[in-house]
Design an enzyme around this catalytic site. Sequence first.
Site, short mmCIF file in Angstrom:
data_model
loop_
_atom_site.label_atom_id
_atom_site.label_comp_id
_atom_site.label_asym_id
_atom_site.label_seq_id
_atom_site.Cartn_x
_atom_site.Cartn_y
_atom_site.Cartn_z
N ILE A 1 -6.11 -6.44 -3.43
CA ILE A 1 -5.74 -5.89 -4.69
C ILE A 1 -5.49 -7.10 -5.54
O ILE A 1 -4.76 -8.17 -5.34
CB ILE A 1 -4.15 -5.21 -4.61
N GLY A 2 -6.09 -7.16 -6.91
CA GLY A 2 -5.79 -8.19 -7.75
C GLY A 2 -6.85 -9.46 -7.49
O GLY A 2 -6.44 -10.43 -8.12
N SER A 3 -7.79 -9.30 -6.53
CA SER A 3 -8.63 -10.40 -6.32
C SER A 3 -9.77 -10.84 -7.32
O SER A 3 -10.37 -11.75 -7.10
CB SER A 3 -9.36 -10.26 -4.76
N GLU B 1 -17.56 -1.24 -6.86
CA GLU B 1 -16.07 -1.74 -6.49
C GLU B 1 -15.77 -1.14 -5.39
O GLU B 1 -15.32 0.08 -5.34
CB GLU B 1 -15.19 -1.68 -7.75
N GLY C 1 -12.25 -6.79 -1.84
CA GLY C 1 -11.22 -7.72 -1.85
C GLY C 1 -9.93 -7.11 -1.82
O GLY C 1 -9.69 -6.05 -2.08
N GLU D 1 1.78 -0.31 -9.33
CA GLU D 1 1.76 -1.43 -8.62
C GLU D 1 3.02 -2.30 -8.50
O GLU D 1 2.95 -3.26 -7.76
CB GLU D 1 0.57 -2.24 -8.92
N TYR E 1 2.27 3.97 -2.93
CA TYR E 1 3.03 2.88 -2.98
C TYR E 1 4.45 2.88 -2.80
O TYR E 1 5.25 2.29 -2.15
CB TYR E 1 2.62 2.14 -4.39
#
Length: 165
Positions: free
Chosen positions: A21-23, A95, A19, A144, A61
Amino acid sequence: MASPVKSKPKRPYTVAVEGNIGSGKTTFLNYFNKHENVSIFTEPVELWRNCNGYNLLGLMYENPHEWSFTFQSYVQLTMLQQHCQRTHHPIKLMERSVYSASVIDEHFNWLTSYSDTSIDVIIYLRTMPELAYERIKQRNRSEEKCVPFEYLKEIHDFPRRLAIL
């Protein structure tokens, strides 16, 4: 006298949770921590934050043009290490997996040909980019903070673009 034949250990039923990021991948996996017959393997973010003193996640990032390949190579390695990590439990929840970093195509093809990276199920958590963006802000990882909403939207829309091709 002939030596006894050693049987290959049975591979656990393996599920990869994918998924954006942050899902909610980690939250999803943490739900299964209470089960005794399940091994949970979350993303090794701490390894990505400290690879021989380098914060590859932060560098990627900050300057994706310069650091994306290095970061993805290391992610691929750490995912392969998790795939190969043995467990005595009959179920293995991971994950992400080596299948989520297949943009390094030749590397990916080689490692899946020479290593047992079998997965029984891939679960993709499709979360609206607005919700993922809020979760990232709440999680408050320093690396992030520079992730723009547009990046999450592009990742969210990417599977749809593949279906059109």
